[in-house]
Scaffold this motif. Structure first.
Motif, mmCIF file in Angstrom:
data_model
loop_
_atom_site.group_PDB
_atom_site.id
_atom_site.type_symbol
_atom_site.label_atom_id
_atom_site.label_comp_id
_atom_site.label_asym_id
_atom_site.label_seq_id
_atom_site.Cartn_x
_atom_site.Cartn_y
_atom_site.Cartn_z
ATOM 1 N N VAL A 101 7.162 26.519 -93.542
ATOM 2 C CA VAL A 101 6.453 25.829 -92.472
ATOM 3 C C VAL A 101 5.902 26.840 -91.476
ATOM 4 C CG1 VAL A 101 6.725 24.158 -90.594
ATOM 5 C CG2 VAL A 101 7.929 23.796 -92.761
ATOM 6 N N LEU A 102 4.582 26.774 -91.221
ATOM 7 C CA LEU A 102 3.954 27.668 -90.256
ATOM 8 C C LEU A 102 4.431 27.360 -88.841
ATOM 9 C CD1 LEU A 102 1.719 29.796 -89.590
ATOM 10 C CD2 LEU A 102 0.179 27.858 -89.308
ATOM 11 N N GLY A 103 4.519 26.090 -88.524
ATOM 12 C CA GLY A 103 4.963 25.651 -87.200
ATOM 13 C C GLY A 103 5.140 24.150 -87.182
ATOM 14 N N LEU A 104 5.561 23.639 -86.051
ATOM 15 C CA LEU A 104 5.764 22.207 -85.897
ATOM 16 C C LEU A 104 5.077 21.752 -84.616
ATOM 17 C CD1 LEU A 104 8.761 23.634 -86.725
ATOM 18 C CD2 LEU A 104 9.154 21.264 -87.302
ATOM 19 N N ILE A 105 4.555 20.538 -84.646
ATOM 20 C CA ILE A 105 3.989 19.924 -83.454
ATOM 21 C C ILE A 105 4.712 18.599 -83.261
ATOM 22 C CG2 ILE A 105 1.935 18.973 -82.362
ATOM 23 C CD1 ILE A 105 0.259 21.025 -83.860
ATOM 24 N N TRP A 126 2.152 16.392 -76.552
ATOM 25 C CA TRP A 126 2.206 17.244 -77.745
ATOM 26 C C TRP A 126 2.868 18.576 -77.397
ATOM 27 C CZ3 TRP A 126 1.259 14.825 -82.083
ATOM 28 C CH2 TRP A 126 0.369 13.758 -82.101
ATOM 29 N N VAL A 127 3.799 19.008 -78.245
ATOM 30 C CA VAL A 127 4.569 20.241 -78.034
ATOM 31 C C VAL A 127 4.580 21.042 -79.332
ATOM 32 C CG1 VAL A 127 6.865 21.167 -77.542
ATOM 33 C CG2 VAL A 127 6.051 19.145 -76.312
ATOM 34 N N ALA A 128 4.328 22.346 -79.232
ATOM 35 C CA ALA A 128 4.358 23.233 -80.399
ATOM 36 C C ALA A 128 5.686 23.977 -80.470
ATOM 37 C CB ALA A 128 3.217 24.246 -80.329
ATOM 38 N N LEU A 129 6.188 24.148 -81.701
ATOM 39 C CA LEU A 129 7.353 24.977 -81.994
ATOM 40 C C LEU A 129 6.905 25.967 -83.066
ATOM 41 C CD1 LEU A 129 10.067 22.173 -82.404
ATOM 42 C CD2 LEU A 129 9.428 23.380 -80.315
ATOM 43 N N ARG A 130 7.323 27.216 -82.918
ATOM 44 C CA ARG A 130 6.846 28.233 -83.861
ATOM 45 C C ARG A 130 7.811 29.404 -83.899
ATOM 46 N NH1 ARG A 130 1.673 30.501 -86.079
ATOM 47 N NH2 ARG A 130 2.519 32.286 -87.160
ATOM 48 N N GLN A 131 7.917 30.011 -85.074
ATOM 49 C CA GLN A 131 8.714 31.226 -85.217
ATOM 50 C C GLN A 131 7.806 32.430 -84.962
ATOM 51 O OE1 GLN A 131 9.761 32.922 -89.085
ATOM 52 N NE2 GLN A 131 11.908 32.799 -88.450
ATOM 53 N N GLY A 150 16.126 30.255 -80.914
ATOM 54 C CA GLY A 150 17.003 31.014 -81.798
ATOM 55 C C GLY A 150 16.548 30.969 -83.241
ATOM 56 N N ASP A 151 17.520 30.957 -84.138
ATOM 57 C CA ASP A 151 17.241 30.974 -85.573
ATOM 58 C C ASP A 151 16.996 29.552 -86.091
ATOM 59 O OD1 ASP A 151 19.753 29.834 -85.531
ATOM 60 O OD2 ASP A 151 20.745 31.488 -86.560
ATOM 61 N N GLU A 152 17.023 29.377 -87.425
ATOM 62 C CA GLU A 152 16.790 28.062 -88.023
ATOM 63 C C GLU A 152 17.775 27.023 -87.500
ATOM 64 O OE1 GLU A 152 16.455 27.866 -92.268
ATOM 65 O OE2 GLU A 152 14.897 29.414 -92.343
ATOM 66 N N ASP A 153 19.032 27.415 -87.338
ATOM 67 C CA ASP A 153 20.029 26.474 -86.825
ATOM 68 C C ASP A 153 19.686 26.030 -85.408
ATOM 69 O OD1 ASP A 153 21.474 26.564 -89.192
ATOM 70 O OD2 ASP A 153 22.848 28.121 -88.465
ATOM 71 N N GLY A 154 19.201 26.956 -84.584
ATOM 72 C CA GLY A 154 18.795 26.617 -83.224
ATOM 73 C C GLY A 154 17.620 25.643 -83.212
ATOM 74 N N LEU A 155 16.659 25.875 -84.114
ATOM 75 C CA LEU A 155 15.516 24.972 -84.211
ATOM 76 C C LEU A 155 15.964 23.591 -84.683
ATOM 77 C CD1 LEU A 155 12.439 24.441 -84.113
ATOM 78 C CD2 LEU A 155 12.407 25.064 -86.522
ATOM 79 N N ARG A 156 16.807 23.549 -85.706
ATOM 80 C CA ARG A 156 17.288 22.259 -86.219
ATOM 81 C C ARG A 156 18.066 21.497 -85.140
ATOM 82 N NH1 ARG A 156 16.344 22.542 -91.798
ATOM 83 N NH2 ARG A 156 16.449 24.668 -92.571
ATOM 84 N N ALA A 157 18.855 22.212 -84.348
ATOM 85 C CA ALA A 157 19.611 21.565 -83.265
ATOM 86 C C ALA A 157 18.649 20.976 -82.231
ATOM 87 C CB ALA A 157 20.572 22.559 -82.611
ATOM 88 N N PHE A 158 17.607 21.719 -81.899
ATOM 89 C CA PHE A 158 16.609 21.230 -80.947
ATOM 90 C C PHE A 158 15.900 19.994 -81.505
ATOM 91 C CE2 PHE A 158 12.267 21.130 -79.259
ATOM 92 C CZ PHE A 158 12.523 21.096 -77.891
ATOM 93 N N LEU A 159 15.501 20.056 -82.779
ATOM 94 C CA LEU A 159 14.839 18.913 -83.413
ATOM 95 C C LEU A 159 15.756 17.699 -83.446
ATOM 96 C CD1 LEU A 159 12.972 20.557 -86.426
ATOM 97 C CD2 LEU A 159 11.943 19.512 -84.403
ATOM 98 N N ALA A 160 17.026 17.913 -83.787
ATOM 99 C CA ALA A 160 17.990 16.813 -83.845
ATOM 100 C C ALA A 160 18.118 16.135 -82.477
ATOM 101 C CB ALA A 160 19.351 17.312 -84.324
ATOM 102 N N LYS A 161 18.154 16.944 -81.430
ATOM 103 C CA LYS A 161 18.261 16.411 -80.067
ATOM 104 C C LYS A 161 17.020 15.581 -79.724
ATOM 105 C CE LYS A 161 18.634 17.979 -75.290
ATOM 106 N NZ LYS A 161 18.632 19.152 -74.421
ATOM 107 N N CYS A 162 15.844 16.094 -80.045
ATOM 108 C CA CYS A 162 14.594 15.366 -79.769
ATOM 109 C C CYS A 162 14.542 14.061 -80.553
ATOM 110 C CB CYS A 162 13.384 16.223 -80.116
ATOM 111 S SG CYS A 162 13.136 17.631 -79.018
ATOM 112 N N LEU A 163 14.883 14.116 -81.835
ATOM 113 C CA LEU A 163 14.830 12.925 -82.677
ATOM 114 C C LEU A 163 15.854 11.882 -82.241
ATOM 115 C CD1 LEU A 163 14.275 14.660 -86.123
ATOM 116 C CD2 LEU A 163 12.648 13.154 -84.945
ATOM 117 N N ALA A 164 17.005 12.328 -81.764
ATOM 118 C CA ALA A 164 18.055 11.408 -81.323
ATOM 119 C C ALA A 164 17.643 10.622 -80.085
ATOM 120 C CB ALA A 164 19.345 12.174 -81.050
ATOM 121 N N GLN A 165 16.758 11.187 -79.280
ATOM 122 C CA GLN A 165 16.298 10.509 -78.070
ATOM 123 C C GLN A 165 15.307 9.396 -78.396
ATOM 124 O OE1 GLN A 165 14.821 13.581 -75.494
ATOM 125 N NE2 GLN A 165 16.840 14.478 -75.202
#
Length: 188
Positions: A101-105, A126-131, A150-165
């Motif tokens: 994945v190049l990035g996420l929006i 709209w919010v961009a996430l990118r490595q 952070g790393d992939e785990d940090g990104l997944r944790a952030f995504l999980a938090k956003c999706l949970a809301q």
């Protein structure tokens, strides 16, 4: 890397545009691409192509201040040879093949305020996430500077938090080849 209008210095070599008017879709595109590729005029031109016979264009604000919809983002990326994939929030985030994945929006609810007064309204943002350099960043144009996740785990944790809301939608930005092969998804 050069910084465009509205761009602020952040961690070394991380491009980050700050919020102006209702142009978060343009900022998210440029931030995920890590360079200024789009401006309001380009987005308005895409709107005209998407609804050429429309008196009131359904893909942007009636006031002409931005507030572009997902169709504009998808068309802009397609014009660069990239593809977009909606992430099905029912899937476990562990199935997301981040190296592909190049990035996420993300499209998130955002509070509305007038100065210090917070109104009981919600708009979409709209919010961009990118490595960049091995670190994932939150490149939200409302932030003063990129925020390291952070790393992939940090990104997944952030995504999980956003999706949970709730009310969060995730759009993956990938190459056409990755989209065609479906390699943005890994089997668990």
């Amino acid at each position: 890397m050069s910084q465009g209008p509205g761009a602020q210095p952040g961690p070394p070599s991380v491009y980050h545009e700050r919020q102006r008017l209702e142009l978060c879709a343009i900022h998210a595109l440029n931030n995920v691409l890590q360079q200024q590729r789009f401006n309001q005029e380009a987005a308005d031109e895409i709107c005209k192509r998407l609804a050429p016979d429309s008196l009131l264009n359904p893909h942007r604000s009636l006031l002409g201040t931005g507030n572009y919809d997902v169709n504009v983002i998808m068309a802009a990326l397609q014009g660069l040879g990239l593809a977009t994939v909606w992430w099905d929030r029912r899937r476990p985030l562990s199935q997301l093949a981040l190296p592909q994945v190049l990035g996420l929006i993300l499209n998130l609810p955002s509070p509305v305020s007038l100065g210090q007064l917070s109104l009981p309204l919600r708009r979409r943002h709209w919010v961009a996430l990118r490595q960049v350099g091995g670190v994932y960043y939150n490149l939200d144009s409302k932030l003063r500077a990129p925020k390291a996740l952070g790393d992939e785990d940090g990104l997944r944790a952030f995504l999980a938090k956003c999706l949970a809301q709730g009310l969060c939608q995730v759009l993956l930005v990938v190459t056409r080849e990755v989209e065609e092969k479906g390699s943005w998804l890994r089997a668990d």
